[in-house]
Design a protein around this motif. Sequence first.
Motif, short mmCIF file in Angstrom:
data_model
loop_
_atom_site.label_atom_id
_atom_site.label_comp_id
_atom_site.label_asym_id
_atom_site.label_seq_id
_atom_site.Cartn_x
_atom_site.Cartn_y
_atom_site.Cartn_z
N ARG A 54 -58.76 45.90 34.37
CA ARG A 54 -59.87 45.70 35.32
C ARG A 54 -61.10 45.17 34.59
NH1 ARG A 54 -58.17 50.70 36.85
NH2 ARG A 54 -60.10 51.74 36.27
N LEU A 55 -61.36 45.66 33.40
CA LEU A 55 -62.50 45.18 32.62
C LEU A 55 -62.33 43.72 32.26
CD1 LEU A 55 -65.16 45.73 31.18
CD2 LEU A 55 -63.87 46.56 29.21
N SER A 56 -61.14 43.36 31.78
CA SER A 56 -60.87 41.96 31.42
C SER A 56 -61.00 41.06 32.63
CB SER A 56 -59.47 41.83 30.81
OG SER A 56 -59.39 42.52 29.57
N ALA A 57 -60.51 41.53 33.77
CA ALA A 57 -60.61 40.74 35.00
C ALA A 57 -62.06 40.55 35.41
CB ALA A 57 -59.82 41.41 36.12
N GLY A 58 -62.86 41.60 35.24
CA GLY A 58 -64.27 41.50 35.59
C GLY A 58 -65.03 40.53 34.73
N LEU A 59 -64.61 40.40 33.48
CA LEU A 59 -65.30 39.51 32.53
C LEU A 59 -64.59 38.17 32.40
CD1 LEU A 59 -66.10 42.14 29.75
CD2 LEU A 59 -67.68 41.19 31.44
N ILE A 127 -69.27 40.27 17.46
CA ILE A 127 -69.81 40.89 18.67
C ILE A 127 -69.68 42.40 18.59
CG2 ILE A 127 -69.48 41.12 21.16
CD1 ILE A 127 -68.64 38.19 21.22
N THR A 128 -68.54 42.88 18.10
CA THR A 128 -68.33 44.32 17.97
C THR A 128 -69.39 44.95 17.07
OG1 THR A 128 -65.94 44.11 18.28
CG2 THR A 128 -66.73 46.11 17.20
N GLU A 129 -69.67 44.31 15.95
CA GLU A 129 -70.67 44.85 15.02
C GLU A 129 -72.06 44.87 15.66
OE1 GLU A 129 -72.58 43.16 10.99
OE2 GLU A 129 -70.47 43.76 10.76
N LEU A 130 -72.39 43.84 16.44
CA LEU A 130 -73.70 43.79 17.10
C LEU A 130 -73.82 44.89 18.15
CD1 LEU A 130 -76.42 42.38 17.62
CD2 LEU A 130 -75.21 40.84 19.19
N GLN A 349 -67.25 51.19 24.97
CA GLN A 349 -66.75 51.09 23.61
C GLN A 349 -66.90 49.65 23.14
OE1 GLN A 349 -62.94 52.98 22.92
NE2 GLN A 349 -63.33 54.50 24.51
N ALA A 350 -67.56 49.46 22.02
CA ALA A 350 -67.97 48.12 21.58
C ALA A 350 -66.80 47.18 21.37
CB ALA A 350 -68.80 48.24 20.29
N ARG A 351 -65.79 47.59 20.60
CA ARG A 351 -64.67 46.69 20.32
C ARG A 351 -63.90 46.38 21.60
NH1 ARG A 351 -61.63 44.47 16.51
NH2 ARG A 351 -62.96 45.27 14.87
N GLU A 352 -63.68 47.38 22.40
CA GLU A 352 -62.97 47.19 23.65
C GLU A 352 -63.67 46.15 24.51
OE1 GLU A 352 -61.13 50.69 25.88
OE2 GLU A 352 -63.00 50.31 26.98
N PHE A 353 -64.99 46.24 24.59
CA PHE A 353 -65.77 45.30 25.39
C PHE A 353 -65.70 43.90 24.79
CE2 PHE A 353 -69.58 43.10 26.75
CZ PHE A 353 -69.63 43.38 28.10
N LEU A 357 -64.24 40.62 26.58
CA LEU A 357 -65.17 39.51 26.80
C LEU A 357 -64.56 38.18 26.41
CD1 LEU A 357 -68.12 38.95 27.69
CD2 LEU A 357 -68.76 39.10 25.27
N LEU A 358 -63.68 38.18 25.42
CA LEU A 358 -63.10 36.93 24.92
C LEU A 358 -61.64 36.74 25.32
CD1 LEU A 358 -65.70 37.11 23.13
CD2 LEU A 358 -64.40 35.92 21.39
#
Length: 361
Positions: A54-59, A127-130, A349-353, A357-358
């Motif tokens: 669902r997150l991937s679909a949203g982004l 992006i994860t590090e940021l 969660q940063a890496r997950e996001f 996102l990509l």
Amino acid sequence: MFSFFRKKTPVPADPPAAASPPPLSPPAVAAPPSPAPVPAPVAAPAPRASWLARLSAGLKKTGSSIAQVFTGTQIDETLYEELEAALLMADAGVGATRHLLEDLRRRVKAAKATDPAAVKGLLIEAITELLQPLERPLQLGAVEPTVLMVAGVNGAGKTTTIGKLTRHLADGGHKVLLAAADTFRAAAREQLAVWADRAGAAPQTDKLVEIVSQESGDPAAVCFDAVKAGQARGCAAVIADTAGRLPTQLHLMEELKKIQRTLGKAMDGAPHEVLLVIDGNTGQNALSQVQAFDAALGLTGLVVTKLDGTAKGGVLAAIALWARQRAAGPVPVYFIGVGEKLEDLERFQAREFAEALLQGR
């Protein structure tokens, strides 16, 4: 003492997902037995694979634009120029885009990468590090009741977010009192009442959710009464739903400050959490909202909603870059949401996001 906690849930065996941090369940509160608190049972979270889908679909809109950059055959200035345009279109902002491109160039050089597809993986790392400083779970527990003040502009999803958090708390067996402090909009009180009914509808949550409201009157007075009622009734948490407002409406922002002061008068140290709910569809306006509400209230956390359609998730990069320069330290993103259902709110969660996102699918 009680605390929000997250119970780790096994991730389906899938090599590509192994790099992601372990999933965590929706928030719940630890029951306060003596002498040491023991975590209370919580409702089982939705399958993690379903949430990631669902997150991937949203982004997808953002991800597709960025992913197209890496379909070429070589790493050159054209690739970086196209990536710059894609990040700006994703609402990452000029500062965060510049930061990510500079970081990416260093990573490409250090890795001696020659394949554009490899650059995509390096961008996920950048992006994860940021975003990493924004990743922190919501933890409460030093006092009872814990008082949460929730703010945001009209339509950001404040009341829905409060309803979801309340339901998770009630599922954990914890008594919650809601303060309907949006006295300007009758529909807000009704909406909060509906969520209160939903949260207390199941046999195990019956009588665990109550609401304090007035048809009219001073929002600060509603919050004061709610805190006092929460103390008297032994509630684990009091959550105040405030009226939506634009940060440019100075007189209404002053009223928010009054509510915050009143909560402190009702209970020393309150509000213990000041949360801002922002709409993921508003792009760079979301950063402006964070800055304005933080200046007025001193935010302790964010919830980003509606990452399920036209949302351009790059704005989190802009927020993360601003957070690096904040004197009080980064404002964490406690939760992100992709829809209206209960299971559509999850811990950030940063890496997950970054991976979602990509994805570009």
